[in-house]
Design an enzyme around this catalytic site. Structure first.
Site, PDB file in Angstrom:
ATOM      1  N   GLY A   1       0.812  -1.202   0.000  1.00  0.00           N
ATOM      2  CA  GLY A   1       0.000   0.000   0.000  1.00  0.00           C
ATOM      3  C   GLY A   1       0.848   1.256   0.000  1.00  0.00           C
ATOM      4  N   SER A   2       0.368   2.272   0.680  1.00  0.00           N
ATOM      5  CA  SER A   2       0.997   3.592   0.598  1.00  0.00           C
ATOM      6  C   SER A   2       2.356   3.690   1.283  1.00  0.00           C
ATOM      7  CB  SER A   2       0.057   4.653   1.172  1.00  0.00           C
ATOM      8  OG  SER A   2      -1.070   4.812   0.329  1.00  0.00           O
ATOM      9  N   THR A   3       2.779   2.667   2.038  1.00  0.00           N
ATOM     10  CA  THR A   3       4.153   2.700   2.551  1.00  0.00           C
ATOM     11  C   THR A   3       5.145   2.718   1.393  1.00  0.00           C
ATOM     12  OG1 THR A   3       4.312   0.286   2.740  1.00  0.00           O
ATOM     13  CG2 THR A   3       3.519   1.498   4.673  1.00  0.00           C
TER      14      THR A   3
ATOM     15  N   LYS B   1       4.990   4.513  -1.116  1.00  0.00           N
ATOM     16  CA  LYS B   1       5.175   5.885  -1.602  1.00  0.00           C
ATOM     17  C   LYS B   1       6.502   6.479  -1.141  1.00  0.00           C
ATOM     18  CE  LYS B   1       0.198   6.742  -1.912  1.00  0.00           C
ATOM     19  NZ  LYS B   1      -0.992   7.334  -1.267  1.00  0.00           N
TER      20      LYS B   1
END
Length: 483
Positions: free
Chosen positions: A217-219, A221
């Site tokens: 997921g957004s980790t 990013k």
């Protein structure tokens, strides 16, 4: 001798030669491999007759030890804090072999390692009963307990690393199990426990910290941000497109933000603000601009694609190949086919915390012989440079903003600067997302990097990393800072 008898004699001689060659191969050339097989019960019987060495955590507490018993095996393997360390120690079972450190360091613990040759030679000369060596782990019992209590009964994993050395300070996987149930000499009881563990749909035997692969997921990013900064074309203040929805080329689908709104005035947002509020559309657009090759290269520099033995076996994290533009946009926010272990996600934060240098994770600190003489001490090993020092400093500032005023405020620690990143990873329509948080603290002088993943931690609308996983990471970081 007539011809039929000569033929028969030749066949018999050939059979004897074949039998001789086969026996020679088994007894001499294949013997070591056969002895080393985890399923070789005869080898286990022989080893159980020895005083197997203990496994210890930092500070000397024993988490696996041989206990003398009055039966044919002489020693029973016991685990004083069983479930708390189960996925690190593993189990040592007459019937089901070994796992975890019990398997990875079996030659040391059983006293058969080449490193213990002179000890074995001394035992042979003096007639002493052979004894195994001891293995001291890097696990800090205070941090391990804090991680276990913070995760509670929720399904998931926690990993804490020392960013400067790669030492694993805590490794918790839940649900867990009691290795004592498998180590028992009661074969029927061991079988019942084993069958129960295999039948459990939550798979408690799997070490989720190292053996399970999740969409990060957004980790992820953090890696997309690193690729942008390393390109030289972006700074923390560079404006990105951050509309409410991003049209994905080659498809009628769109990529949206969690709140369904644009990420800044006029649909524009700076890179630092995009990370702070976890703007999907900005990072999806950025990923397509950077390209799949740049994201793949940057993920590899953070450890994706590398096979690790710490010495526990670790599943290999991966970034997908042959991506089209929409798939690249999804991958840039840690979705599509991006997969990572919690250990890998902790390594991302650890590399940023360590000035951009990625250290090799390790769970074994010291190996000693039966007389407690040090045989081996592990030295920190670099895996490579993930990003430049300048990029690491910028990423630290950006990750601090996430915790100070963004999606990760529940990880704030009074009087301590914390850098972090939330993640909420979709993995099936209608299913609760995986809740992620990765961080390090203190941000200005890092002592610990943490990754937390919680499976099915709430409803589809509530399972956000900042809400569920960040408080867990906070407790683990506090345990390190306050020890």
């Amino acid at each position: 001798m007539n011809r039929p008898l000569r033929r028969l004699a030749g066949v018999v001689a050939l059979l004897f030669l074949t039998l001789f060659a086969s026996t020679t191969h088994v007894q001499f050339f294949a013997a070591e491999d056969l002895r080393a097989k985890p399923t070789n019960s005869r080898q286990l019987y022989a080893e159980l007759g020895r005083d197997r060495g203990p496994i210890l955590v930092a500070g000397g507490g024993q988490v696996a030890v041989g206990t003398p018993v009055d039966d044919a095996y002489k020693f029973l393997r016991t685990y004083p804090s069983g479930p708390l360390y189960a996925h690190v120690t593993g189990y040592y079972s007459i019937r089901y072999g070994t796992s975890g450190v019990e398997r990875a360091q079996n030659d040391v613990l059983s006293g058969t390692a080449d490193r213990l040759f002179y000890r074995r030679l001394s035992d042979l000369v003096t007639g002493r009963q052979p004894r195994g060596g001891s293995v001291e782990l890097t696990i800090d019992p205070v941090v391990q307990q804090a991680a276990s209590e913070a995760l509670g009964e929720r399904k998931g994993a926690v990993v804490a690393l020392d960013p400067a050395t790669g030492d694993v300070l805590a490794m918790v996987s839940n649900p867990t199990y009691d290795p004592n149930a498998l180590a028992t000499h009661d074969a029927a009881a061991a079988q019942e426990a084993w069958q129960g563990l295999l039948a459990d749909e939550d798979d408690p035997l799997t070490n989720r910290a190292t053996g399970a692969l999740y969409p990060p997921g957004s980790t992820f990013k953090i890696i997309t941000s690193a690729a942008a900064l390393e390109s030289g074309d972006y700074t923390a203040d560079t404006l990105l497109d951050g509309p409410a929805e991003l049209d994905l080329p080659l498809t009628s689908s769109t990529l949206g933000n969690d709140e369904g709104t644009e990420c800044g005035p006029g649909g524009k947002v700076s890179l630092i603000d995009a990370l702070e509020i976890s703007c999907n559309t900005a990072f999806g657009s950025l990923g397509m601009t950077l390209g799949a090759d740049a994201l793949a290269e940057q993920s590899e520099r953070f450890g994706f694609g590398q096979e690790l033995q710490i010495p526990l076996s670790v599943a290999t994290s991966s970034f997908p190949t042959d991506l089209n533009a929409p798939q690249t946009a999804q991958s840039a926010i840690g979705q599509f086919d991006v997969r990572a272990t919690p250990l890998q996600v902790a390594m991302i934060s650890a590399a940023v915390a360590n000035g951009g240098v990625l250290m090799e994770p390790n769970v074994v600190r010291t190996v000693r012989d039966a007389d407690l003489d040090v045989v081996e001490t592990r030295s920190p090993q670099e895996l490579g440079r993930a990003v430049s020092e300048e990029t690491a400093a910028t990423l630290t500032t950006m990750m601090r903003a996430v915790v100070d005023s963004g999606t990760g405020t529940r990880a704030q620690i009074e009087g301590v600067q914390v850098a972090g990143k939330t993640g909420t990873a979709q993995h099936g329509e209608g299913l609760p997302p995986y809740a992620w948080f990765t961080s390090f603290a203190p941000a200005d002088d890092p002592e610990v990097a943490v990754a937390v993943v919680i499976e099915d931690g709430g409803t589809v609308d509530s399972a956000y990393g900042g809400r569920l996983a960040a408080p867990v990471a906070k407790q683990v970081m506090e345990a390190v800072i306050n020890r």
